[in-house]
Enzyme design. Sequence first.
Site, PDB file in Angstrom:
ATOM      1  N   GLY A 136      22.365  23.909  53.740  1.00  8.82           N
ATOM      2  CA  GLY A 136      21.563  24.940  53.083  1.00  8.82           C
ATOM      3  C   GLY A 136      21.496  26.205  53.904  1.00  8.82           C
ATOM      4  O   GLY A 136      22.245  26.365  54.874  1.00  8.82           O
ATOM      5  N   ASN A 137      20.639  27.115  53.524  1.00  8.01           N
ATOM      6  CA  ASN A 137      20.466  28.348  54.292  1.00  8.01           C
ATOM      7  C   ASN A 137      19.002  28.748  54.293  1.00  8.01           C
ATOM      8  O   ASN A 137      18.181  28.113  53.639  1.00  8.01           O
ATOM      9  CB  ASN A 137      21.368  29.461  53.740  1.00  8.01           C
ATOM     10  CG  ASN A 137      21.031  29.788  52.309  1.00  8.01           C
ATOM     11  OD1 ASN A 137      19.959  30.305  52.024  1.00  8.01           O
ATOM     12  ND2 ASN A 137      21.938  29.462  51.403  1.00  8.01           N
ATOM     13  N   ARG A 138      18.670  29.812  55.014  1.00  9.31           N
ATOM     14  CA  ARG A 138      17.268  30.138  55.276  1.00  9.31           C
ATOM     15  C   ARG A 138      16.636  31.054  54.223  1.00  9.31           C
ATOM     16  O   ARG A 138      15.527  31.517  54.402  1.00  9.31           O
ATOM     17  CB  ARG A 138      17.146  30.781  56.659  1.00  9.31           C
ATOM     18  CG  ARG A 138      17.363  29.771  57.781  1.00  9.31           C
ATOM     19  CD  ARG A 138      17.352  30.453  59.122  1.00  9.31           C
ATOM     20  NE  ARG A 138      16.246  31.398  59.230  1.00  9.31           N
ATOM     21  CZ  ARG A 138      16.250  32.482  59.993  1.00  9.31           C
ATOM     22  NH1 ARG A 138      17.305  32.768  60.703  1.00  9.31           N
ATOM     23  NH2 ARG A 138      15.208  33.288  60.037  1.00  9.31           N
ATOM     24  N   SER A 139      17.313  31.299  53.131  1.00 13.30           N
ATOM     25  CA  SER A 139      16.734  32.229  52.151  1.00 13.30           C
ATOM     26  C   SER A 139      15.469  31.647  51.508  1.00 13.30           C
ATOM     27  O   SER A 139      15.468  30.505  51.041  1.00 13.30           O
ATOM     28  CB  SER A 139      17.771  32.521  51.062  1.00 13.30           C
ATOM     29  OG  SER A 139      17.163  33.282  50.052  1.00 13.30           O
TER      30      SER A 139
END
Length: 422
Positions: A219-222
Amino acid sequence: MARILVGVSGGIAAYKAVELVRLATGAGHAVRVVQTPASLQFVGRATFEGVTGAPVLVEEFERDPARGAYPGDPAPSHDPISHLELVRQADLFCVAPASANTLAKLAHGLADNLLTSAALACTAPLVVAPAMNNHMYEHPATRDNLAVLRARGATIVEPDTGRLASRGERGVGRLADPALILETLEGLLGKAGGPMDGLHVLVSAGGTREPIDSVRYVGNRSSGRMGLALAGQAARRGAEVTLVAANVTLPAPAGVRLIEVETAAELLEATRAAFADADVLLMAAAVADFRPSEALDEKISKSGRDGLALALEPTEDVLAALAAQRAPGQTLVGFAAEHGAGAVERGRAKLERKGLDAVVVNDISRAEVGFDAPDNEVTIVTSDAERHVALGSKESVAAAILDAVERLRTTSPDASTVEGEL
Ligand code: CTP
């Protein structure tokens, strides 16, 4: 100036409805209040009457001394049926606070007091601001009732999380800030005639998650904040907004159609379905560029392994795929998260490569802006200009981006052709 009917039901938050009514009258709206009998245990009629300058009704068969007129309007010469006349005149009906009991009645069409009968007779937009104990709010019955109301087109102003009325309790259920409720009302009232009235704006927000196994993902930090701000701003400017949200836990702004997705593939499917009918695409989601080539249905165990290599395969570039199908008159805006020097040049290269009208570049090498931060500072790159938007809240940056979209739509040859055809 609008005619707003405020329905107050029984709960400690009824005192905050006084502030809502005060703010609404202060903003120039004509406000009438109806109360449930239970709400009188918390705030008396005299308070609302003092603030609105109009009688407050509680009982269904009570005579309305104002004959259904809102402050500033002349009273009719006949004596109409109170709840019917009040809603007939209303531009909007806002129930705040909405108790669990009143929510249930609204969802099921019960009409056992003036407030609920008025709601049933009302053809104006309904806004519901729930407030209750967190367990009552999270109860499946309340969740279902809210879902029914939402599906029927009501706008729900989600309650806040924090300290609750009962001593020592914390959780979700505090009535939303009255200023935010008023903002929501004004957003709905302003829809007709707003600068984006008649436009369908498609916004993607959040960050995709690509499964590795049944519990883990890449995933990512958005957080989705920038996309939520864009969706809220566009709705307030009168647009019909579809928000495709990938793993966003923050509440969606009022008045937008929310489609929740998890993976890049789901995001592609949802945005593709909405894109054909969209005038503007704001692609703020952080979409995974790669996903595990194989997602296991079970949890991968560490036993017997001294490491784990993940094989990744590329995902489809959603924005490029949509750009390839664009129709005349559509405005496409991409986002580019870039590190340090040369960010704007790389953003411009993306604009050209993906065939976009604008790219919003933010420099993620700076800690105070970008992912999961409340503020942002961006450069909006268009084919012939670069506009720097100074550090500010994501709301203010969203406003600048939408200003740029409005400018693009009035100056682009495509947009004028479309307008000329209408
Ligand atoms: N985007 C997309 N689909 C993807 C990846 C990105 O639609 N699979 C969109 C994002 O929503 C954003 C823009 O493309 O609007 C970002 O452009 P991109 O070139 O993908 O940026 P990076 O991921 O930063 O690419 P690179 O690694 O090439 O810098």
